[in-house]
Design a protein around this motif. Sequence first.
Motif, PDB file in Angstrom:
ATOM      1  N   SER A  75       0.853  -0.949   0.037  1.00  0.00           N
ATOM      2  CA  SER A  75      -0.396   0.021   0.325  1.00  0.00           C
ATOM      3  C   SER A  75       0.914   1.080  -0.109  1.00  0.00           C
ATOM      4  N   GLU A  76       2.598   1.091   0.513  1.00  0.00           N
ATOM      5  CA  GLU A  76       2.819   2.112   0.766  1.00  0.00           C
ATOM      6  C   GLU A  76       4.313   2.042  -0.081  1.00  0.00           C
ATOM      7  N   LEU A  77       5.236   2.550  -0.390  1.00  0.00           N
ATOM      8  CA  LEU A  77       6.407   2.751  -0.732  1.00  0.00           C
ATOM      9  C   LEU A  77       7.587   1.503   0.268  1.00  0.00           C
ATOM     10  N   LYS A  78       6.847   2.719   1.295  1.00  0.00           N
ATOM     11  CA  LYS A  78       8.004   1.684   2.547  1.00  0.00           C
ATOM     12  C   LYS A  78       7.731   0.511   2.620  1.00  0.00           C
ATOM     13  N   SER A  79       6.841  -0.260   2.206  1.00  0.00           N
ATOM     14  CA  SER A  79       7.200  -1.574   2.232  1.00  0.00           C
ATOM     15  C   SER A  79       7.418  -2.402   1.520  1.00  0.00           C
ATOM     16  N   LEU A  80       7.757  -2.065   0.130  1.00  0.00           N
ATOM     17  CA  LEU A  80       8.780  -2.525  -0.370  1.00  0.00           C
ATOM     18  C   LEU A  80      10.293  -1.806   0.127  1.00  0.00           C
ATOM     19  N   VAL A  81      10.530  -0.673   0.225  1.00  0.00           N
ATOM     20  CA  VAL A  81      11.899  -0.652   0.571  1.00  0.00           C
ATOM     21  C   VAL A  81      12.575  -2.025   1.733  1.00  0.00           C
ATOM     22  N   ALA A  82      11.440  -1.964   2.433  1.00  0.00           N
ATOM     23  CA  ALA A  82      11.611  -2.469   4.196  1.00  0.00           C
ATOM     24  C   ALA A  82      12.200  -4.509   3.871  1.00  0.00           C
ATOM     25  N   HIS A  83      11.626  -4.458   2.357  1.00  0.00           N
ATOM     26  CA  HIS A  83      11.622  -5.964   2.388  1.00  0.00           C
ATOM     27  C   HIS A  83      13.211  -6.313   2.009  1.00  0.00           C
ATOM     28  N   GLY A  84      13.982  -4.602   1.332  1.00  0.00           N
ATOM     29  CA  GLY A  84      15.350  -5.258   1.254  1.00  0.00           C
ATOM     30  C   GLY A  84      16.243  -5.525   0.282  1.00  0.00           C
ATOM     31  N   GLY A  85      15.666  -6.043  -0.996  1.00  0.00           N
ATOM     32  CA  GLY A  85      16.215  -5.956  -1.983  1.00  0.00           C
ATOM     33  C   GLY A  85      15.532  -4.878  -3.362  1.00  0.00           C
ATOM     34  N   LEU A  86      15.617  -3.743  -2.433  1.00  0.00           N
ATOM     35  CA  LEU A  86      14.602  -2.883  -3.553  1.00  0.00           C
ATOM     36  C   LEU A  86      15.727  -2.367  -3.908  1.00  0.00           C
ATOM     37  N   ARG A  87      16.379  -1.605  -5.187  1.00  0.00           N
ATOM     38  CA  ARG A  87      17.310  -0.762  -5.481  1.00  0.00           C
ATOM     39  C   ARG A  87      16.175   1.000  -5.190  1.00  0.00           C
ATOM     40  N   ARG A  88      16.913   2.009  -4.596  1.00  0.00           N
ATOM     41  CA  ARG A  88      16.718   2.971  -5.002  1.00  0.00           C
ATOM     42  C   ARG A  88      17.694   3.716  -5.368  1.00  0.00           C
ATOM     43  N   ASP A  89      17.598   3.916  -6.696  1.00  0.00           N
ATOM     44  CA  ASP A  89      18.272   4.840  -7.538  1.00  0.00           C
ATOM     45  C   ASP A  89      16.973   5.733  -8.239  1.00  0.00           C
ATOM     46  N   ILE A  90      17.953   6.808  -7.692  1.00  0.00           N
ATOM     47  CA  ILE A  90      16.099   7.586  -8.211  1.00  0.00           C
ATOM     48  C   ILE A  90      16.004   8.062  -9.544  1.00  0.00           C
ATOM     49  N   ASP A  91      14.744   8.045 -10.145  1.00  0.00           N
ATOM     50  CA  ASP A  91      14.671   8.672 -11.364  1.00  0.00           C
ATOM     51  C   ASP A  91      14.476   9.812 -11.905  1.00  0.00           C
ATOM     52  N   PRO A  92      15.194  10.224 -13.055  1.00  0.00           N
ATOM     53  CA  PRO A  92      15.301  11.605 -13.103  1.00  0.00           C
ATOM     54  C   PRO A  92      14.528  12.560 -13.154  1.00  0.00           C
ATOM     55  N   LEU A  93      13.411  11.768 -13.830  1.00  0.00           N
ATOM     56  CA  LEU A  93      11.881  11.870 -15.381  1.00  0.00           C
ATOM     57  C   LEU A  93      10.715  11.988 -14.001  1.00  0.00           C
ATOM     58  N   ALA A  94      10.911  11.564 -12.475  1.00  0.00           N
ATOM     59  CA  ALA A  94       9.921  11.582 -11.647  1.00  0.00           C
ATOM     60  C   ALA A  94      10.200  13.314 -10.844  1.00  0.00           C
ATOM     61  N   VAL A  95      11.845  12.824 -10.497  1.00  0.00           N
ATOM     62  CA  VAL A  95      12.327  14.428 -10.483  1.00  0.00           C
ATOM     63  C   VAL A  95      11.637  15.580 -11.096  1.00  0.00           C
ATOM     64  N   GLU A  96      11.956  15.270 -12.015  1.00  0.00           N
ATOM     65  CA  GLU A  96      11.347  16.337 -13.290  1.00  0.00           C
ATOM     66  C   GLU A  96       9.301  16.962 -12.817  1.00  0.00           C
TER      67      GLU A  96
END
Length: 649
Positions: free
Chosen positions: A161-182
């Motif tokens: 339901s929230e992005l934090k639960s995916l981060v909590a898995h430990g396998g998600l790469r947290r590379d920022i998407d430049p297009l998302a920043v735009e």
Amino acid sequence: MCGITGFFDTRGKRDMSAAVLQRMNDSQHHRGPDEGSLHLEPGLGFGHRRLSIIDIATGQQPLFNEDESVVVVFNGEIYNYQSLIPELQALGHQFKTKSDTEVIVHAWESWGVDCVQRFRGMFAFALWDRNKQTLFMARDRLGVKPLYYALLDDGTLLFGSELKSLVAHGGLRRDIDPLAVEEYFALGYVAEPRTIFKQAKKLPPAHSLLIRRGEPVGEPRRFWDVRFSLDAKIGEAEACEELTRRLQESIRLRMIAEVPLGAFLSGGVDSSAVVAMMAQQSGGPVNTCSIAFEDPAFNEAAFAQTVADRYHTNHRVETVQSDDFDLIDTLARLYDEPYADSSAIPTYRVCQLARKHVTVALSGDGGDETFGGYRRYKLHLMEERMRSALPLGLRRPLFGTLGQLYPKADWAPRVFRAKTTFEALARDSVQAYFHSMSLLRDADRSKLYSKSFKAELGGYTAREVFSRHAAHAGTDDPLALIQYIDTQTYLVGDINTKVDRASMAHSLEVREPLMDHEIVEWLGTLPSSLKIRNGESKFLLKKAMEPYLPNDIMYRPKMGFAVPLARWFRGPLRQRVRGALLAGPLVESGMFDQATIAQMVEQHEGGSRDHSTPLWSLLMYDAFLRNVMDGSAASGLPKLAARNELVGV
């Protein structure tokens, strides 16, 4: 209302970690503090946090069908579940509970992927069918409830339901998407289906995703869209009567609960209409709550009190201090992504107040988009009349030049602030609307970004978000076109995101009767003249509510739910802005032109320009880097991959 999370091995049946699943589930404890349960089997794990609303005794999740071959985790409410139960029983299904959740598993068994067509409500769910080796995920038509997912390199699919639960898995790469920043610096949020992280996505509204084990993960499939046919042959009086009937039905469905229920009451026409309709159907006084502001320029408390007095509600008011900016870091952790709508502060506070007295609150959200209530709609229609008088080939050089020459006069009365209008007239309809909606205009974003970051963008501009949706609008009516764009972008990415995170932070369920998809579909058949007429916005809603609400509630200037950013940045937040924007993670990221930021800070503090919106956007981006990315990762865009740690609220 709940939080869901889980993982799925798309390639096989590897053993999955119960500890990891527990960690993912615990990261969303705030969404469901009443209960938390897991289901684990080879290659699959489902987690659920429950906020008990309906069938408190037996509605626990994960929930199974009769032989436990189908299991579901679900966030939201299926408002028509009571009418679906006997229909499914007639097809041979046996119910063990009285919950709307069990309707989903049996509907899947009978109707497959088309089950979502039968659901009326707000929902995000994941369902596993062991016999078919199939995972099915779906999100409601207007994106009231969120659903994130990510496919990892090893074939594991995560969802939550929230992005934090995916981060909590430990396998998600947290590379920022430049297009998302735009997209963030243009719109104030990251638009669906993108997220701030390259590897994660949002499931778009009205989409489902079917994944069969052993097969490649495909693209989501749209199962619904609003159509603006504008072809209904209906008079004003008949339309008012029909709207009132539909509102009453929508609100009646959303008043079903086994816990205390109430409503937000801002004093605007939308929330006032909801409270008036609730009062008609309630056996006792409606519970209402409002936020008052110390600054009279932002305070609508007196109007809310008028409605509360008329319907004798149990009304509660709390005053938000004029310097209530201590929530900046809390909001960054809560939203998981950069999010720049400053009205998240009073929204958080009104949810905090409501939760002291109720577990479910009805809101007036969605009324501006569906009934034509935004001031920008009227301005856009005025510009459209001017655009239609001259071809683009003449408008572009004429008004483009005027837009370049005319000074940006933030300090002047509104009538003299023509620069934005000239710039809009030099564009086509969709580009002009994007221009008016942008927090930072194209030229301002170009100045803000560093050369290296612009190279990362590769020419991408957030204009493409609006162009993509406009291509599917199916209408060239000026008002209907921008209403369609808003329902696909602003309503989902800004309004619904704001309310979901702010309410669930306090374990409060918010229901949205004005976003009932059957009402939205019906409104799409009505001519635009019933939405804006003779300069009056929300014409039909106001006419329909005249027997229920006083005219000084409905026919007054719209105020909005704002905070005094400009004053904050020249006063109590002055040093914080300087500390955040001129040093630290924001500077270390290498994404921004520091001379441009320093100039904005100086001009705003000196009073020559009002840069409150871009400064707030930058401040919230800095809060994201410090609170979600932990600051340690902010050392250049290509390296923006933080440690895989649990991010919680």
